[in-house]
Design a protein around this motif. Structure first.
Motif, PDB file in Angstrom:
ATOM      1  N   SER A 104       0.774  -1.735   0.008  1.00 36.93           N
ATOM      2  CA  SER A 104       0.496   0.432   0.023  1.00 36.93           C
ATOM      3  C   SER A 104       1.037   1.400  -0.234  1.00 36.93           C
ATOM      4  O   SER A 104       2.175   1.332   1.205  1.00 36.93           O
ATOM      5  N   SER A 133       0.617   6.634   3.399  1.00 37.76           N
ATOM      6  CA  SER A 133      -0.429   7.835   3.202  1.00 37.76           C
ATOM      7  C   SER A 133       0.337   9.123   3.489  1.00 37.76           C
ATOM      8  O   SER A 133       1.247   9.573   4.216  1.00 37.76           O
ATOM      9  N   SER A 142      -6.116  -2.298  -0.902  1.00 37.13           N
ATOM     10  CA  SER A 142      -6.127  -1.679   0.260  1.00 37.13           C
ATOM     11  C   SER A 142      -5.682  -1.728   1.461  1.00 37.13           C
ATOM     12  O   SER A 142      -5.305  -3.525   2.207  1.00 37.13           O
ATOM     13  N   THR A 184      -5.326   2.845   3.673  1.00 36.90           N
ATOM     14  CA  THR A 184      -4.767   3.284   2.282  1.00 36.90           C
ATOM     15  C   THR A 184      -4.765   2.508   1.423  1.00 36.90           C
ATOM     16  O   THR A 184      -4.754   1.395   1.129  1.00 36.90           O
ATOM     17  N   ALA A 188      -3.953   2.355  -3.337  1.00 35.81           N
ATOM     18  CA  ALA A 188      -3.508   3.907  -4.814  1.00 35.81           C
ATOM     19  C   ALA A 188      -4.709   4.671  -4.548  1.00 35.81           C
ATOM     20  O   ALA A 188      -5.658   3.996  -4.603  1.00 35.81           O
ATOM     21  N   PRO A 189      -4.437   5.854  -5.258  1.00 39.68           N
ATOM     22  CA  PRO A 189      -5.471   6.788  -5.390  1.00 39.68           C
ATOM     23  C   PRO A 189      -6.527   6.876  -6.380  1.00 39.68           C
ATOM     24  O   PRO A 189      -7.810   6.624  -6.623  1.00 39.68           O
ATOM     25  N   ASP A 191      -7.983  10.962  -1.851  1.00 36.57           N
ATOM     26  CA  ASP A 191      -6.387  11.283  -2.200  1.00 36.57           C
ATOM     27  C   ASP A 191      -6.430   9.257  -2.190  1.00 36.57           C
ATOM     28  O   ASP A 191      -7.410   8.792  -2.942  1.00 36.57           O
ATOM     29  N   ASP A 192      -5.533   9.285  -0.583  1.00 36.44           N
ATOM     30  CA  ASP A 192      -5.112   7.558  -0.644  1.00 36.44           C
ATOM     31  C   ASP A 192      -6.038   7.215   0.474  1.00 36.44           C
ATOM     32  O   ASP A 192      -5.335   5.763   1.096  1.00 36.44           O
TER      33      ASP A 192
END
Length: 197
Positions: free
Chosen positions: A57, A60, A101, A123, A125-126, A171-172
């Protein structure tokens, strides 16, 4: 089974499920090459196949607390969960989450037979976060951009105003938040402001 019913069942049964899982010791392997982190045995528990992977992941850039006792403000945390017991770290709960995630912080509070709060902060990837948000309306969520912290705010109504499920994503970062029999909106707002600034 409905999402509402599943939420109540999971919170009420989380302690029992964790107790059963911890009682199962793995059999010795001839060549210990990995350290098991969760049971692979089939289970009737709703926590038998987590939706979040502990694998890779991104790091962040958000300010995610590392302890449940650091979430939100002291005042809102005490008002929401001050009389509750922290039952688990949220591992193993199957809830909406982005592909790939990683659960960064999980908090499962309970008091009595049917009152509690489950918070899962992950968290990913966006682009995975964006893709996951796009699937939520199919599950009954209503999503919009929050003016307060510029994140996607998604709500799944429950049987009453105190049994809703929420996802806040930007975002992430992915926050899953489910109060049961208690209004938790003030605490969620504090958590989102704390993480997203």
């Amino acid at each position: 089974m409905s999402t509402r019913h599943r939420s109540l069942t999971v919170i009420a049964g989380a302690a029992l499920a964790l107790g059963l899982l911890s009682a199962c010791a793995p059999e010795p392997a001839p060549t210990p090459t990995t350290t098991p982190t969760q049971s692979t045995e089939p289970s009737a528990s709703p926590a038998d196949s987590p939706s979040e992977s502990p694998s890779s992941s991104p790091t962040s850039t958000a300010s995610i607390p590392t302890e449940c006792t650091d979430l939100g403000s002291e005042a809102s945390r005490q008002e929401m969960v001050g009389d509750m017991t922290l039952q688990s770290d949220g591992q193993g709960f199957v809830r909406p989450a982005p592909e790939g995630s990683t659960l960064v912080l999980g908090c499962d509070w309970i008091v009595g037979d049917a009152t509690g709060l489950l918070v899962l902060i992950s968290t990913a990837a966006p682009d995975a976060v964006t893709a996951a948000v796009a699937t939520l309306p199919e599950e009954g969520y209503t999503c919009q951009v929050s003016d307060d912290f510029g994140a996607q705010f998604c709500e799944l109504p429950g049987s009453g105003p105190d049994t809703e499920e929420f996802v806040v994503a930007r975002d992430d970062v992915w926050i899953y938040y489910a109060p049961v029999n208690r209004n938790g909106r003030a605490f969620l707002s504090d958590i989102a402001s704390q993480i997203f600034g």
